[in-house]
Write an enzyme that holds these catalytic residues in place. Structure first.
Site, PDB file in Angstrom:
ATOM      1  N   HIS A  23     -23.859  13.868  11.820  1.00  0.00           N
ATOM      2  CA  HIS A  23     -25.159  13.309  11.593  1.00  0.00           C
ATOM      3  C   HIS A  23     -25.066  11.846  10.923  1.00  0.00           C
ATOM      4  O   HIS A  23     -25.819  10.782  11.172  1.00  0.00           O
ATOM      5  CB  HIS A  23     -25.722  14.256  10.943  1.00  0.00           C
ATOM      6  CG  HIS A  23     -26.095  15.402  11.514  1.00  0.00           C
ATOM      7  ND1 HIS A  23     -27.735  15.592  12.131  1.00  0.00           N
ATOM      8  CD2 HIS A  23     -25.881  16.682  12.141  1.00  0.00           C
ATOM      9  CE1 HIS A  23     -27.673  17.002  12.564  1.00  0.00           C
ATOM     10  NE2 HIS A  23     -26.406  17.349  12.622  1.00  0.00           N
ATOM     11  N   ASP A 120     -33.237  12.892   8.187  1.00  0.00           N
ATOM     12  CA  ASP A 120     -32.573  13.810   9.337  1.00  0.00           C
ATOM     13  C   ASP A 120     -33.415  15.183   8.931  1.00  0.00           C
ATOM     14  O   ASP A 120     -34.276  15.132   8.093  1.00  0.00           O
ATOM     15  CB  ASP A 120     -31.094  13.914   8.805  1.00  0.00           C
ATOM     16  CG  ASP A 120     -30.162  14.231  10.035  1.00  0.00           C
ATOM     17  OD1 ASP A 120     -30.939  14.954  10.848  1.00  0.00           O
ATOM     18  OD2 ASP A 120     -29.066  13.919  10.052  1.00  0.00           O
TER      19      ASP A 120
END
Length: 472
Positions: A23, A120
């Site tokens: 990520h 995120d």
């Protein structure tokens, strides 16, 4: 002191990626590309990740890297501070710790005064914090649109009091595009059930995703219409807000030289003859899967590098687990043509080496793109959630790779399944479907390597983010 008009016109974005490198890297890539458009970046992560992020993130002033303190969390080691230690067990604990970071984030944002937050999935509470502070919140989804359009749209849960069964999840939501991704096996649907389970007595992952999808100001995908057009269009019908695209997110060429030990070993083999096999930093195979995988690689007769991780940062533990999982006599049989490795490797540098011809991958989106741009034929062995859909997209819809055959009920595979997948793209190169796969792979590589296409997406994204801030 009041800011000048010039300072006010400069866009400042705060980046909040989840703490694992699958990520973090997309956030770094996007940060660097937006920086080239004069956008200021403030990048947040946990202390153990800071040094590694520094090596990749453009930290030219006024960009900055800000560490977040991990609060004490029951079950999580007090010394825990790095994404290299994230295992399936610690990931759940780390999400609980992240929820407790809300006060420190809320205290930092007024000091930094960003106009936009890119967050995120784990920061499900950030849109409400941003709203209180007058900051625009954009969910930057590091997963491709294909998985979210199948799983995390409002039409997926028709009855809020009755979560879907795995039988429900074998079928697409109403209106979903008619593509190969609509065909879901039993073991894949079983895996998707985790989204609808609560791990701490609170809302399940699906409810959290739906909540921040509804409350954020826009949603951003690191994808493009050319690759995921039908899924992007469908997702737009499910949300009532802007959907932004960052383009295909092609990584920059690898920095530095390939370590001498890898260069020496790879240099022994002909061009495009070696299989590179890796499953990323957060995907782990069990002993039965490792047995069949290694025996399948042996069956090919081709040289290979196999990278396996076991959810531990202790190299001795990882080595011992690797040795215990190997078939009897395996190391001796493959000693001249196979390398086994645990831990981090220079993946991009290895993929770029002339002798690598095939990438057997878990189908993580970044890994797939890296494989294509480095001209490595793709074999997919997906093991969870988004990986299943990405493998279907690239092997079924785009026909740019081949997926390893799996049993419907439990997802098991045999050594012959590994062998057949690799044989298709590495041995039967003059036969169908290998010729078509290689041609499609080549076309997608040309597309991804076209710098004008990516530059256009990033320029448009910078314009849309600035427009979002100016919008009342």
């Amino acid at each position: 002191m009041a800011a000048s008009n010039k300072e006010q016109s400069k866009l400042h974005i705060a980046m909040f990626p989840w703490f694992a490198y699958g990520h973090i890297n997309p956030f770094i890539q996007l940060s660097n590309k937006l920086s080239s458009h004069g956008i200021q970046i403030s990048f947040f992560s946990i202390p153990g990740n800071i040094d590694r992020i520094k090596s990749s993130l453009n930290l030219s002033p006024p960009n900055q890297l800000i560490p977040l303190t991990i609060p004490p969390t029951e079950g999580l080691s007090p010394n825990f501070d790095s994404s290299s230690e994230v295992t399936p067990q610690t990931a759940q604990l780390l999400t609980l710790a992240l929820d407790q970071m809300q006060p420190q984030v809320k205290a930092l944002l007024p000091q930094l005064q960003p106009q936009v937050i890119l967050f995120d999935f784990a920061y499900h509470w950030l849109p409400s914090v941003a709203s209180e502070l007058g900051i625009k919140a954009v969910h930057f989804n590091t997963f491709p649109a294909v998985i979210n359009s199948y799983l995390t749209v409002p039409s997926r849960m028709t009855d809020p009091n009755k979560p879907p069964t795995f039988e429900d999840l074998k079928n697409p939501p109403q209106g979903y595009p008619k593509t190969s991704t609509a065909s879901v096996k039993t073991f894949e649907a079983q895996d998707y059930l985790f989204l609808f389970k609560s791990f701490d007595g609170g809302p399940c992952h699906f409810e959290k995703i739906l909540a921040f999808t509804n409350s954020c100001d826009a949603i951003l995908y690191r994808t493009c219409n050319e690759i995921e057009g039908p899924f992007i269009d469908y997702f737009k019908t499910q949300i009532n807000k802007p959907l932004l695209l960052a383009g295909p997110s092609v990584p920059l060429p690898p920095s530095g030289e390939l370590d001498e030990k890898w260069e020496m070993w790879l240099g022994k083999f002909p061009e495009k003859s070696v299989i590179y096999c890796s499953f990323g930093s957060e995907t782990y195979l069990n002993d039965a899967q490792i047995q069949e995988l290694t025996l399948g690689l042996e069956l090919t007769g081709l040289p290979f590098i196999l990278v396996l991780n076991f959810g531990t940062s202790n190299s001795t533990d990882a080595h011992n687990k690797l040795e215990a999982s190997l078939p009897e006599g395996f190391r001796e049989r493959i000693k001249d043509r196979g390398v086994l490795h645990t831990g981090w490797v220079q993946q991009q540098n290895i993929l770029a080496h002339r002798s690598i011809g095939c990438f057997l991958t878990h189908a993580g989106f970044s890994s797939v793109i890296e494989g294509i741009v480095n001209d490595c034929q793709l074999a997919f062995l997906p093991l969870k959630a988004d990986q299943f859909m990405i493998a279907k997209l690239f092997s079924g819809d785009l026909k740019a790779g081949v997926e390893v055959n799996r049993r419907d009920e439990d997802g098991s595979f045999a050594k012959e399944d590994i062998f057949e997948a690799i044989k298709t793209i590495m041995v039967d190169t003059d036969k169908e479907p290998s010729r078509s796969i290689r041609e499609n792979h080549s076309n997608w590589r040309k597309f991804l390597m076209n710098k004008e296409i990516e530059a256009s997406y990033i320029a448009n994204l910078a314009h849309e983010l600035k427009a979002l801030v100016q919008k009342a």
